[in-house]
Design an enzyme around this catalytic site. Structure first.
Site, PDB file in Angstrom:
ATOM      1  N   ASP A   1      11.362  13.797  90.586  1.00  0.00           N
ATOM      2  CA  ASP A   1      10.819  13.739  89.255  1.00  0.00           C
ATOM      3  C   ASP A   1      12.136  13.386  88.117  1.00  0.00           C
ATOM      4  O   ASP A   1      13.266  13.622  88.690  1.00  0.00           O
ATOM      5  CB  ASP A   1      10.172  14.997  88.710  1.00  0.00           C
ATOM      6  CG  ASP A   1      11.166  16.301  89.286  1.00  0.00           C
ATOM      7  OD1 ASP A   1      12.488  16.064  89.075  1.00  0.00           O
ATOM      8  OD2 ASP A   1      10.435  17.569  89.583  1.00  0.00           O
TER       9      ASP A   1
ATOM     10  N   ASP B   1      14.407  14.727  85.194  1.00  0.00           N
ATOM     11  CA  ASP B   1      14.598  15.699  84.009  1.00  0.00           C
ATOM     12  C   ASP B   1      15.233  15.093  82.856  1.00  0.00           C
ATOM     13  O   ASP B   1      16.001  14.363  83.070  1.00  0.00           O
ATOM     14  CB  ASP B   1      15.025  16.917  84.737  1.00  0.00           C
ATOM     15  CG  ASP B   1      14.419  17.590  85.438  1.00  0.00           C
ATOM     16  OD1 ASP B   1      13.120  17.793  85.238  1.00  0.00           O
ATOM     17  OD2 ASP B   1      14.900  18.199  86.472  1.00  0.00           O
TER      18      ASP B   1
ATOM     19  N   ASP C   1      24.173  24.468  88.051  1.00  0.00           N
ATOM     20  CA  ASP C   1      24.610  25.036  89.382  1.00  0.00           C
ATOM     21  C   ASP C   1      25.744  24.352  90.023  1.00  0.00           C
ATOM     22  O   ASP C   1      27.025  24.914  90.241  1.00  0.00           O
ATOM     23  CB  ASP C   1      23.666  25.599  90.153  1.00  0.00           C
ATOM     24  CG  ASP C   1      22.638  24.162  90.472  1.00  0.00           C
ATOM     25  OD1 ASP C   1      22.943  23.192  89.862  1.00  0.00           O
ATOM     26  OD2 ASP C   1      21.675  24.484  91.281  1.00  0.00           O
TER      27      ASP C   1
HETATM   28  P1  ATP Z   1      15.226  18.776  93.153  1.00  0.00           P
HETATM   29  O1  ATP Z   1      14.274  18.760  92.109  1.00  0.00           O
HETATM   30  O2  ATP Z   1      15.443  17.225  94.039  1.00  0.00           O
HETATM   31  O3  ATP Z   1      14.747  20.087  94.058  1.00  0.00           O
HETATM   32  P2  ATP Z   1      17.089  19.593  91.281  1.00  0.00           P
HETATM   33  O4  ATP Z   1      18.496  19.258  91.250  1.00  0.00           O
HETATM   34  O5  ATP Z   1      16.260  18.585  90.032  1.00  0.00           O
HETATM   35  O6  ATP Z   1      16.663  18.978  92.512  1.00  0.00           O
HETATM   36  P3  ATP Z   1      15.733  21.480  89.919  1.00  0.00           P
HETATM   37  O7  ATP Z   1      15.306  22.911  90.267  1.00  0.00           O
HETATM   38  O8  ATP Z   1      14.675  20.434  89.491  1.00  0.00           O
HETATM   39  O9  ATP Z   1      16.683  21.070  90.686  1.00  0.00           O
HETATM   40  O10 ATP Z   1      16.585  21.697  88.768  1.00  0.00           O
HETATM   41  C1  ATP Z   1      17.167  20.721  87.740  1.00  0.00           C
HETATM   42  C2  ATP Z   1      18.451  20.721  87.195  1.00  0.00           C
HETATM   43  O11 ATP Z   1      18.666  22.068  86.483  1.00  0.00           O
HETATM   44  C3  ATP Z   1      19.456  20.954  88.446  1.00  0.00           C
HETATM   45  O12 ATP Z   1      19.905  19.715  88.866  1.00  0.00           O
HETATM   46  C4  ATP Z   1      20.568  21.757  87.809  1.00  0.00           C
HETATM   47  O13 ATP Z   1      21.295  21.050  86.958  1.00  0.00           O
HETATM   48  C5  ATP Z   1      19.666  22.609  86.952  1.00  0.00           C
HETATM   49  N1  ATP Z   1      19.469  24.122  87.583  1.00  0.00           N
HETATM   50  C6  ATP Z   1      18.204  24.244  88.008  1.00  0.00           C
HETATM   51  N2  ATP Z   1      18.313  25.745  88.739  1.00  0.00           N
HETATM   52  C7  ATP Z   1      19.379  26.070  88.351  1.00  0.00           C
HETATM   53  C8  ATP Z   1      20.070  27.329  88.494  1.00  0.00           C
HETATM   54  N3  ATP Z   1      19.518  28.320  88.960  1.00  0.00           N
HETATM   55  N4  ATP Z   1      21.387  27.466  87.992  1.00  0.00           N
HETATM   56  C9  ATP Z   1      21.992  26.597  87.343  1.00  0.00           C
HETATM   57  N5  ATP Z   1      21.508  25.347  87.095  1.00  0.00           N
HETATM   58  C10 ATP Z   1      20.127  25.113  87.684  1.00  0.00           C
HETATM   59 MG    MG Z   2      14.235  18.297  90.004  1.00  0.00          MG
END
Ligand code: ATP
Ligand code: MG
Length: 430
Positions: free
Chosen positions: A62, A64, A137
């Site tokens: 997706d 963001d 993170d």
């Molecule tokens: P995927 O969607 O492929 O699992 P993602 O990196 O997009 O991976 P998401 O959970 O969708 O993960 O979160 C989007 C973004 O928000 C992350 O890339 C990170 O920058 C931030 N983020 C998400 N969860 C946390 C957290 N617990 N602490 C700090 N930052 C976070």
């Molecule tokens: Mg994501």
């Protein structure tokens, strides 16, 4: 160490000519969302997993968006949007058939926002773009794509870490894991998904701080379990959990029974292999089946004990009671929606019917709405070394054409008699 805003670094700017993400890989609708925010006078970037995955040549799950616009301002710009969020407020913006998460830049917490153990209590202070990068993170998750010139902004060294295949905490890893222990699981998950390694100083505090996962709300932990085991890299994720001894924190009873009985472990691995294979082929997977596989070890053990020690005669009754007890215990750690546990319970309690050497009402069993899942589970048990492989083969044959069975599994041998039964069933149904 957390960087305070005045110390915040200027970003490295990686121009489009260097990072090599072709514009057409970025969804047109996503670009339109950015464009409208920018035209509205705000900063707006793609951020997080989508930028990371695009740089790695993968298809993002997706897109963001991070913006300087406040949630209400986002809502005013996009008629097809609504504000959501419990932990923090976001706008969901619809564009075409897609939904984009648009989040306002947030600052890192101050001392008032953390509890006595350093856990973040709220995370909803708006901030600058730089602050937004620093509260994320891992460095590879904190890259910002600017669609105005196609460049990528790197505030934390994520670009070189991506090249090196490294998961590195932003700031002091111990502080960051204490703020939100789920980051430990996220580190393991991203390492598994991307084939990266967790950089040594980000890895070092995991062992000591992992017990903080016990304080994470049970619903959030279940969401994370789904991401670990239904994200397409379940087997690698399991290995990652093993490396840091995390399974006992997520599924304590399963970890105990896997230590006692190697077939429990094998069943999990086989289940995860299948899940990964199905997802790679764009086929659906079911959280209920995942729950069934995850908790089968303790369920079977309890049912065995009830029969040998408490004299429960019926295997079905023993399994049903064991199911309820095991689910209740696990739910304290990871609260699982009822529809998933109900499916797991059905899968387990159908096993005796499928194990029966002289099965009755074969056609009705095959027509049962849970038959397919229960049969797949029986096959899995057989593959894991439980003495049911021959029964699984019998039911394979009884179905005649196993329909959606994985093409790489050997074709069933279909005895004539079973074929006739199947056509009889058809005849009756017609
Ligand atoms: P995927 O969607 O492929 O699992 P993602 O990196 O997009 O991976 P998401 O959970 O969708 O993960 O979160 C989007 C973004 O928000 C992350 O890339 C990170 O920058 C931030 N983020 C998400 N969860 C946390 C957290 N617990 N602490 C700090 N930052 C976070
Ligand atoms: Mg994501």
């Amino acid at each position: 160490m957390q960087l305070s805003p005045p110390d915040a670094p200027a970003p490295d700017v990686v121009p489009a000519s260097e990072h090599g993400i072709p514009r057409e890989r970025i969804h047109r609708n996503a670009r339109q969302v950015l464009e409208r925010l920018v035209e509205g006078g705000f900063e707006a970037y793609l951020v997080g997993g989508c930028v990371r995955d695009l740089l790695l040549g993968r298809v993002p799950k997706d897109f963001d968006v991070a913006t300087s616009a406040r949630p209400e301002e986002v809502r005013d710009l996009f008629p097809r949007s609504r504000l959501i969020g419990r932990r923090f407020r976001l706008a969901h913006v619809r564009a075409g058939r897609d939904v984009y998460e648009v989040a306002t830049f947030r600052a890192s917490h101050d001392a008032a926002a953390t509890g006595p153990d350093g856990m973040l209590l709220h995370d909803n202070v708006y901030g600058t773009r730089e602050e937004d990068a620093l509260r994320r993170d891992f460095t590879v998750n904190a890259l910002y794509y600017d669609d105005r010139d196609g460049s990528i902004l790197d505030f934390t060294g994520g670009f070189p870490d991506l090249d090196a295949g490294v998961i590195r905490s932003i700031g002091d890893p111990g502080v960051r894991y204490r703020e939100d222990p789920v980051r430990i699981l996220r580190a393991v998950r991203f390492a598994a998904k991307l084939g990266f390694r967790i950089e040594p100083s980000s890895e070092a505090p995991i062992h000591e701080l992992a017990p903080l996962l016990e304080g994470v709300p049970a619903a959030r932990l279940f969401e994370e379990i789904l991401k670990l085991f239904q994200g397409g890299h379940a087997l690698e994720s399991l290995r990652g959990l093993d490396r840091y001894d995390l399974l006992p924190l997520l599924c304590p009873a399963t970890a105990v029974s896997a230590d006692r009985d190697p077939s429990v472990r094998t069943l999990l691995e086989r289940a995860f292999e299948n899940t990964d294979r199905r997802l790679a082929g764009d086929r659906p997977v079911s959280p209920g089946f995942l729950v069934a596989a995850l908790l089968w070890g303790p369920v079977r053990e309890r049912a065995d004990a009830a029969q040998t020690e408490d004299g429960v005669r019926s295997r079905g009754v023993a399994l049903a009671e064991a199911a309820d007890e095991t689910i209740a215990i696990q739910a304290k750690r990871t609260s699982m929606p009822r529809r998933f546990t109900a499916m797991a319970r059905d899968i387990w309690t159908m096993q005796p019917r499928l194990e029966n050497r002289r099965p009755r009402r074969v056609a009705a069993t095959i027509a049962h709405p849970r038959f397919r899942a229960a049969y797949d589970f029986l096959c899995l048990r057989g593959e894991a070394g439980e003495p049911v492989a021959e029964r699984a083969a019998w039911w394979t044959a009884a179905q005649g054409d196993p329909g959606e069975k994985d093409p790489d599994e050997s074709p069933p041998q279909v005895p004539r008699r079973r074929r006739r039964r199947r056509s009889q069933r058809r005849g009756r149904a017609a």
